[in-house]
Motif scaffolding. Structure first.
Motif, PDB file in Angstrom:
ATOM      1  N   PHE A 187      38.800  46.981  79.376  1.00 26.53           N
ATOM      2  CA  PHE A 187      38.996  45.642  79.923  1.00 26.53           C
ATOM      3  C   PHE A 187      37.692  45.011  80.375  1.00 26.53           C
ATOM      4  O   PHE A 187      37.543  43.784  80.323  1.00 26.53           O
ATOM      5  CB  PHE A 187      39.992  45.693  81.098  1.00 26.53           C
ATOM      6  N   TYR A 188      36.737  45.827  80.815  1.00 25.80           N
ATOM      7  CA  TYR A 188      35.474  45.260  81.284  1.00 25.80           C
ATOM      8  C   TYR A 188      34.553  44.895  80.117  1.00 25.80           C
ATOM      9  O   TYR A 188      34.040  43.776  80.049  1.00 25.80           O
ATOM     10  CB  TYR A 188      34.784  46.250  82.228  1.00 25.80           C
ATOM     11  N   TYR A 189      34.346  45.849  79.189  1.00 25.73           N
ATOM     12  CA  TYR A 189      33.429  45.607  78.082  1.00 25.73           C
ATOM     13  C   TYR A 189      34.096  44.902  76.902  1.00 25.73           C
ATOM     14  O   TYR A 189      33.408  44.444  75.988  1.00 25.73           O
ATOM     15  CB  TYR A 189      32.820  46.918  77.597  1.00 25.73           C
ATOM     16  N   GLY A 190      35.420  44.831  76.895  1.00 24.89           N
ATOM     17  CA  GLY A 190      36.129  44.147  75.821  1.00 24.89           C
ATOM     18  C   GLY A 190      36.572  42.749  76.183  1.00 24.89           C
ATOM     19  O   GLY A 190      37.366  42.145  75.435  1.00 24.89           O
ATOM     20  N   ARG A 191      36.077  42.208  77.287  1.00 24.73           N
ATOM     21  CA  ARG A 191      36.477  40.857  77.659  1.00 24.73           C
ATOM     22  C   ARG A 191      35.795  39.838  76.734  1.00 24.73           C
ATOM     23  O   ARG A 191      34.765  40.119  76.119  1.00 24.73           O
ATOM     24  CB  ARG A 191      36.111  40.578  79.116  1.00 24.73           C
ATOM     25  N   ALA A 192      36.397  38.687  76.642  1.00 25.25           N
ATOM     26  CA  ALA A 192      35.881  37.641  75.753  1.00 25.25           C
ATOM     27  C   ALA A 192      34.559  37.093  76.281  1.00 25.25           C
ATOM     28  O   ALA A 192      34.326  37.041  77.496  1.00 25.25           O
ATOM     29  CB  ALA A 192      36.909  36.513  75.623  1.00 25.25           C
ATOM     30  N   GLN A 193      33.695  36.704  75.363  1.00 24.37           N
ATOM     31  CA  GLN A 193      32.412  36.128  75.756  1.00 24.37           C
ATOM     32  C   GLN A 193      32.601  34.698  76.261  1.00 24.37           C
ATOM     33  O   GLN A 193      33.566  34.009  75.907  1.00 24.37           O
ATOM     34  CB  GLN A 193      31.460  36.143  74.570  1.00 24.37           C
ATOM     35  N   ARG A 194      31.651  34.256  77.071  1.00 28.65           N
ATOM     36  CA  ARG A 194      31.706  32.920  77.649  1.00 28.65           C
ATOM     37  C   ARG A 194      30.405  32.186  77.375  1.00 28.65           C
ATOM     38  O   ARG A 194      29.340  32.814  77.221  1.00 28.65           O
ATOM     39  CB  ARG A 194      31.960  32.992  79.158  1.00 28.65           C
ATOM     40  N   PHE A 209      47.361  40.700  73.349  1.00 27.12           N
ATOM     41  CA  PHE A 209      47.347  41.473  74.579  1.00 27.12           C
ATOM     42  C   PHE A 209      46.367  42.640  74.477  1.00 27.12           C
ATOM     43  O   PHE A 209      45.766  43.059  75.470  1.00 27.12           O
ATOM     44  CB  PHE A 209      48.760  41.990  74.878  1.00 27.12           C
ATOM     45  N   LEU A 210      46.193  43.161  73.265  1.00 27.53           N
ATOM     46  CA  LEU A 210      45.278  44.277  73.048  1.00 27.53           C
ATOM     47  C   LEU A 210      43.907  43.814  72.577  1.00 27.53           C
ATOM     48  O   LEU A 210      43.162  44.590  71.950  1.00 27.53           O
ATOM     49  CB  LEU A 210      45.873  45.242  72.014  1.00 27.53           C
ATOM     50  N   ALA A 211      43.560  42.567  72.876  1.00 28.41           N
ATOM     51  CA  ALA A 211      42.271  42.026  72.433  1.00 28.41           C
ATOM     52  C   ALA A 211      41.077  42.833  72.959  1.00 28.41           C
ATOM     53  O   ALA A 211      40.126  43.078  72.203  1.00 28.41           O
ATOM     54  CB  ALA A 211      42.159  40.560  72.859  1.00 28.41           C
ATOM     55  N   PRO A 212      41.079  43.302  74.220  1.00 26.32           N
ATOM     56  CA  PRO A 212      39.925  44.104  74.672  1.00 26.32           C
ATOM     57  C   PRO A 212      39.727  45.375  73.853  1.00 26.32           C
ATOM     58  O   PRO A 212      38.592  45.754  73.537  1.00 26.32           O
ATOM     59  CB  PRO A 212      40.263  44.416  76.134  1.00 26.32           C
ATOM     60  N   PHE A 213      40.833  46.020  73.484  1.00 27.31           N
ATOM     61  CA  PHE A 213      40.707  47.243  72.689  1.00 27.31           C
ATOM     62  C   PHE A 213      40.188  46.932  71.284  1.00 27.31           C
ATOM     63  O   PHE A 213      39.386  47.690  70.731  1.00 27.31           O
ATOM     64  CB  PHE A 213      42.063  47.944  72.609  1.00 27.31           C
ATOM     65  N   TYR A 214      40.650  45.810  70.709  1.00 24.83           N
ATOM     66  CA  TYR A 214      40.169  45.419  69.380  1.00 24.83           C
ATOM     67  C   TYR A 214      38.676  45.092  69.411  1.00 24.83           C
ATOM     68  O   TYR A 214      37.938  45.411  68.474  1.00 24.83           O
ATOM     69  CB  TYR A 214      40.961  44.217  68.870  1.00 24.83           C
ATOM     70  N   ARG A 215      38.232  44.474  70.475  1.00 26.01           N
ATOM     71  CA  ARG A 215      36.807  44.132  70.582  1.00 26.01           C
ATOM     72  C   ARG A 215      35.950  45.395  70.722  1.00 26.01           C
ATOM     73  O   ARG A 215      34.852  45.475  70.159  1.00 26.01           O
ATOM     74  CB  ARG A 215      36.582  43.195  71.766  1.00 26.01           C
TER      75      ARG A 215
END
Length: 453
Positions: A187-194, A209-215
């Protein structure tokens, strides 16, 4: 033999670690006073700094030197030795001692009283040793008896169950902490960029919902591609536009063991040997005849200075090194599809078939050069490439496939060239049947065959 020496000899056979010293005032030798000084008379010459324990055996007074170690058993046994009780005289049958007969003066027989005293001394020391052994073995025997008690067995079982429970609890805590840590990491390193304004930048994984894991998985894939794949998608720039001259054919050639050979000696260290006829080879295939590209599996820090040293005229247009290769199954493979050139006009020269496994139809496989300074293969290879250039073929791959079936394509090309030259020479030497007709200058069927005689 004196009585003191006889006592020492008899006692040393049964107890090697105990030394006996008899005072000269207590005993008198039957053969007279000793002629040699007794070494045991001087306490300073003793090897062991152990205390001398006095033991009184009837009419015999002996000083026994007992070595005491620093172990707990020896320390506990020390007071008992110092306070040894008086041992009563024990009657022991005297052994038969046969003395050697001396021709001049026979030795007198040993009195039986001295033998009895020595035997009693030996028995008392044996009893002291048995007492010490029983003291040292007593604690171990008592501990074994305590373990067989019912109370101790229950305590051991309770301790085992308690250890099993603590181990299970520790495993659950470790597993739960690992799962929570992994989820927090994703969740910390897979968050979306800003962006600079703090707005979320949408990507292909946004809305899931699993976007952090995909990233995180995509980050690992990018890291793998960085190590395995070439450094960039397009390894060479676009062809030269008009009015600049862009060569029709592109030659991609390996550097190591084709143009140069690495060598290390104690005298010169690490260096590269320049292959014979390399300058002639570069003059023939260099710009503007071909677009020459060095594509090597060596690192740029090692290979770039070598290329600059043997090509001061800049006949080589581009240089590609290890970072531009694709790492596959432990080999650095050259991917010609990323050269941004028409593969029908690309000639790849190398000795390792695994390096060109992605484009085998473009490969001209030549023998590996191992530093032989009598080699002339580059001359034959230059003639082969010049022939391809003069043929002006639209697709060079059929010719490359034909010559690649031979172990040495340049040598095979030279053999064929010599054969064709011999065929031409033979044709010139044969007489021509139409020469008489060509020399005829009269009229034939109303017209002259040749304009001039």
């Amino acid at each position: 033999m004196s009585l003191s020496k006889l006592s020492q000899k008899c006692f040393s056979r049964h107890h090697a670690t105990t030394f006996i010293r008899f005072s000269s005032s207590d005993f008198q030798s039957l053969l007279g006073p000793p002629r040699v000084a007794n070494p045991y008379a001087d306490n300073g010459r003793n090897r062991f700094a152990a205390p001398i324990v006095p033991i009184n055996h009837g009419n015999v007074f002996a000083s026994i030197k007992v070595p005491i170690n620093e172990t707990p058993e020896a320390v506990a046994f020390k007071p008992e030795v110092e306070e040894a009780p008086r041992v009563e005289k024990v009657e022991v049958e005297a052994p038969k001692i046969e003395t050697e007969k001396v021709a001049s003066s026979p030795a007198p027989a040993t009195p039986p009283s001295a033998i009895d005293e020595l035997n009693s001394l030996k028995d008392s020391l044996s009893k002291l040793e048995e007492a010490a052994a029983s003291k040292t073995s007593a604690p171990s025997g008592s501990s074994g008896d305590n373990n067989d008690q019912p109370g101790n067995a229950e305590e051991v079982e309770a301790r085992r169950k308690r250890m099993e429970r603590n181990t299970r609890i520790g495993g659950y805590v470790l597993l739960g902490g690992s799962v929570i840590g992994f989820i927090s990491f994703c969740f910390y390193y897979g968050r979306a960029q800003r962006d600079e304004a703090g707005n979320v930048i949408a990507d292909e994984f946004s809305g899931s919902f699993l976007a952090p894991f995909y990233r995180i998985a995509n980050s690992f894939k990018l890291w793998k591609d960085y190590v395995v794949e070439p450094a960039r998608e397009q390894l060479l720039p676009d062809p030269l536009p008009a009015p600049y001259l862009q060569p029709k054919y592109t030659i991609v050639i390996e550097l190591k063991n084709i143009l140069v050979h690495p060598e290390w000696t104690y005298k010169t260290g690490y260096r590269f040997l320049k292959r014979p006829a390399l300058d002639y080879f570069l003059d023939v295939i260099g710009y503007p005849n071909f677009e020459v590209v060095i594509y090597s599996s060596e690192s740029m820090m090692t290979a770039a200075p070598v290329v600059d040293s043997f090509d001061p005229k800049q006949r080589i247009m581009y240089k590609l090194f290890r970072d531009c290769t694709k790492y596959m199954n432990g080999h650095h493979v050259k991917d010609l599809s990323k050269l941004n050139r028409d593969l029908s006009k690309v000639i790849y020269i190398d000795f390792d078939a695994k390096s060109g496994q992605l484009n085998p139809e473009n490969m001209l496989r030549v023998p590996e050069w191992r530093g032989n300074m009598d080699d002339t293969s580059l001359v034959d290879l230059a003639e082969l490439l010049k022939t391809i250039h003069l043929s002006d073929a639209e697709d060079v791959r059929p010719m490359l496939q034909y010559y690649s079936q031979y172990d040495d394509p340049a040598k095979e090309f030279r053999r064929r060239a010599v054969y064709l030259a011999q065929q031409e020479e033979q044709k010139k030497q044969q007489p021509d049947d139409s020469s008489m007709l060509k020399r005829y200058s009269g009229r034939l069927f109303g017209f002259r065959r040749h304009a001039s005689a």
